[in-house]
Each structure stands twice: as structure tokens, then as C-alpha cells.
Design a protein around this motif. Structure first.
Motif, mmCIF file in Angstrom:
data_model
loop_
_atom_site.group_PDB
_atom_site.id
_atom_site.type_symbol
_atom_site.label_atom_id
_atom_site.label_comp_id
_atom_site.label_asym_id
_atom_site.label_seq_id
_atom_site.Cartn_x
_atom_site.Cartn_y
_atom_site.Cartn_z
ATOM 1 N N GLU A 1 1.043 -1.460 -0.018
ATOM 2 C CA GLU A 1 -0.047 -0.495 0.133
ATOM 3 C C GLU A 1 0.907 1.270 -0.147
ATOM 4 O OE1 GLU A 1 -3.275 0.154 -0.312
ATOM 5 O OE2 GLU A 1 -3.583 -2.020 -1.110
ATOM 6 N N ALA A 2 2.298 1.197 0.128
ATOM 7 C CA ALA A 2 2.841 2.294 0.249
ATOM 8 C C ALA A 2 3.177 2.882 -0.578
ATOM 9 C CB ALA A 2 4.421 1.978 1.035
ATOM 10 N N PRO A 3 3.289 2.172 -1.925
ATOM 11 C CA PRO A 3 3.855 2.842 -3.083
ATOM 12 C C PRO A 3 3.088 3.692 -3.491
ATOM 13 C CG PRO A 3 5.088 1.081 -2.172
ATOM 14 C CD PRO A 3 4.166 0.883 -1.620
ATOM 15 N N LYS A 4 1.296 2.703 -3.357
ATOM 16 C CA LYS A 4 0.316 3.239 -4.279
ATOM 17 C C LYS A 4 0.245 4.673 -3.162
ATOM 18 C CE LYS A 4 -1.654 -1.082 -6.038
ATOM 19 N NZ LYS A 4 -2.924 -1.826 -5.687
ATOM 20 N N THR A 5 0.029 4.810 -2.413
ATOM 21 C CA THR A 5 -0.270 5.951 -1.777
ATOM 22 C C THR A 5 0.455 7.039 -1.593
ATOM 23 O OG1 THR A 5 -1.310 4.749 0.376
ATOM 24 C CG2 THR A 5 -0.634 7.204 1.355
ATOM 25 N N ALA A 6 1.883 6.872 -2.685
ATOM 26 C CA ALA A 6 3.394 8.277 -2.490
ATOM 27 C C ALA A 6 2.529 8.625 -3.871
ATOM 28 C CB ALA A 6 4.693 7.624 -2.507
ATOM 29 N N ILE A 7 2.068 7.468 -4.475
ATOM 30 C CA ILE A 7 2.048 7.858 -6.141
ATOM 31 C C ILE A 7 0.977 8.525 -6.038
ATOM 32 C CG2 ILE A 7 1.011 7.629 -8.530
ATOM 33 C CD1 ILE A 7 3.460 5.043 -7.992
ATOM 34 N N GLY B 1 -0.201 10.560 -3.950
ATOM 35 C CA GLY B 1 0.168 11.672 -3.026
ATOM 36 C C GLY B 1 1.000 12.923 -3.856
ATOM 37 N N VAL B 2 2.301 11.737 -4.329
ATOM 38 C CA VAL B 2 2.054 12.793 -5.409
ATOM 39 C C VAL B 2 1.327 13.617 -7.253
ATOM 40 C CG1 VAL B 2 4.180 13.182 -7.671
ATOM 41 C CG2 VAL B 2 4.877 12.552 -4.781
ATOM 42 N N MET B 3 0.324 12.375 -7.143
ATOM 43 C CA MET B 3 -0.752 12.836 -8.042
ATOM 44 C C MET B 3 -1.098 14.562 -7.736
ATOM 45 S SD MET B 3 0.795 10.965 -11.289
ATOM 46 C CE MET B 3 -0.773 11.425 -11.953
ATOM 47 N N PHE B 4 -2.044 13.737 -6.612
ATOM 48 C CA PHE B 4 -2.633 14.835 -6.244
ATOM 49 C C PHE B 4 -1.516 15.944 -6.265
ATOM 50 C CE2 PHE B 4 -4.021 17.198 -1.908
ATOM 51 C CZ PHE B 4 -5.693 17.199 -3.127
ATOM 52 N N TYR B 5 -0.766 16.069 -5.674
ATOM 53 C CA TYR B 5 0.045 17.567 -4.916
ATOM 54 C C TYR B 5 0.369 18.060 -6.856
ATOM 55 C CZ TYR B 5 4.244 20.226 -4.292
ATOM 56 O OH TYR B 5 4.895 21.356 -4.306
ATOM 57 N N VAL B 6 0.652 17.196 -7.733
ATOM 58 C CA VAL B 6 0.757 17.974 -8.952
ATOM 59 C C VAL B 6 -0.710 18.702 -9.567
ATOM 60 C CG1 VAL B 6 1.499 17.138 -11.697
ATOM 61 C CG2 VAL B 6 2.731 16.569 -9.356
ATOM 62 N N LEU B 7 -1.576 18.332 -9.174
ATOM 63 C CA LEU B 7 -2.732 18.368 -10.247
ATOM 64 C C LEU B 7 -3.341 19.606 -8.904
ATOM 65 C CD1 LEU B 7 -5.248 17.806 -11.888
ATOM 66 C CD2 LEU B 7 -6.515 17.012 -9.367
ATOM 67 N N ALA B 8 -2.361 19.502 -7.331
ATOM 68 C CA ALA B 8 -2.624 20.961 -7.266
ATOM 69 C C ALA B 8 -1.979 21.936 -7.893
ATOM 70 C CB ALA B 8 -2.976 20.856 -5.401
ATOM 71 N N LEU B 9 -0.800 21.813 -8.001
ATOM 72 C CA LEU B 9 -0.015 23.570 -8.408
ATOM 73 C C LEU B 9 -0.815 22.954 -9.828
ATOM 74 C CD1 LEU B 9 3.927 21.698 -8.152
ATOM 75 C CD2 LEU B 9 2.592 23.927 -6.485
ATOM 76 N N LEU B 10 -1.082 22.629 -10.488
ATOM 77 C CA LEU B 10 -1.682 23.011 -11.982
ATOM 78 C C LEU B 10 -2.541 23.900 -11.844
ATOM 79 C CD1 LEU B 10 -1.869 19.694 -14.229
ATOM 80 C CD2 LEU B 10 0.062 21.363 -14.442
ATOM 81 N N VAL B 11 -3.284 23.541 -10.733
ATOM 82 C CA VAL B 11 -5.309 24.554 -10.520
ATOM 83 C C VAL B 11 -4.635 25.435 -10.127
ATOM 84 C CG1 VAL B 11 -7.635 24.304 -9.094
ATOM 85 C CG2 VAL B 11 -6.019 22.253 -10.380
ATOM 86 N N LEU B 12 -3.740 25.474 -8.874
ATOM 87 C CA LEU B 12 -2.920 27.177 -8.552
ATOM 88 C C LEU B 12 -2.645 27.829 -9.432
ATOM 89 C CD1 LEU B 12 -2.415 28.475 -5.843
ATOM 90 C CD2 LEU B 12 -0.812 27.483 -6.116
ATOM 91 N N GLY B 13 -2.211 27.024 -10.637
ATOM 92 C CA GLY B 13 -1.429 27.946 -11.167
ATOM 93 C C GLY B 13 -2.376 28.568 -12.507
ATOM 94 N N MET B 14 -3.118 27.802 -13.238
ATOM 95 C CA MET B 14 -4.124 28.637 -14.204
ATOM 96 C C MET B 14 -5.529 29.202 -12.759
ATOM 97 S SD MET B 14 -5.530 25.111 -15.608
ATOM 98 C CE MET B 14 -6.339 23.865 -14.170
ATOM 99 N N LEU B 15 -5.643 29.280 -11.870
ATOM 100 C CA LEU B 15 -6.164 30.922 -11.407
ATOM 101 C C LEU B 15 -5.127 31.693 -11.414
ATOM 102 C CD1 LEU B 15 -7.781 28.478 -7.738
ATOM 103 C CD2 LEU B 15 -8.346 29.741 -10.245
#
Length: 56
Positions: free
Chosen positions: A3-9, A11-25
Motif C-alpha cells: 500500500e505504501a507505494p500506491k499511497t505515495a504515487i 499523493g504525488v499525483m494530487f500534489y501535481v494536480l493541485a499545482l496545475l490548478v493553482l497555476g491556472m488560477l
């Protein structure tokens, strides 16, 4: 332990998505409010005095 690698992946995907949304805003806000309030006002670059050419 699988479960650890899936959770880390995830989390990273959520972080990248949040950065993209913030950049668009940020781009949207800059596009809306990033222009001068008075379009007839001269740009700042035009108000800077230019250095006079050296006499020959």
C-alpha cells in the motif's frame, strides 16, 4: 507493504494536480487584473528618459 507505494504515487499525483490548478488560477487572475486600469496611460518604459547620444 504494497500500500505504501500506491499511497505515495497518489499523493504525488494530487500534489501535481493541485499545482496545475493553482497555476491556472494565478494566470486567470493575472490576465483579468494584470493590465493597467487606464488604457490611455503610457507604459512605464516610455516614461524612462533615454540616455542622450554622445556628441561627435
Amino acid at each position: 507493504m504494497d500500500e505504501a507505494p500506491k499511497t505515495a504515487i497518489r499523493g504525488v499525483m494530487f500534489y501535481v494536480l493541485a499545482l496545475l490548478v493553482l497555476g491556472m488560477l494565478v494566470v486567470a487572475v493575472y490576465t483579468i487584473y494584470g493590465h493597467p486600469a487606464d488604457p490611455s496611460e503610457r507604459p512605464a518604459a516610455e516614461t524612462i528618459p533615454q540616455k542622450a547620444p554622445a556628441p561627435q
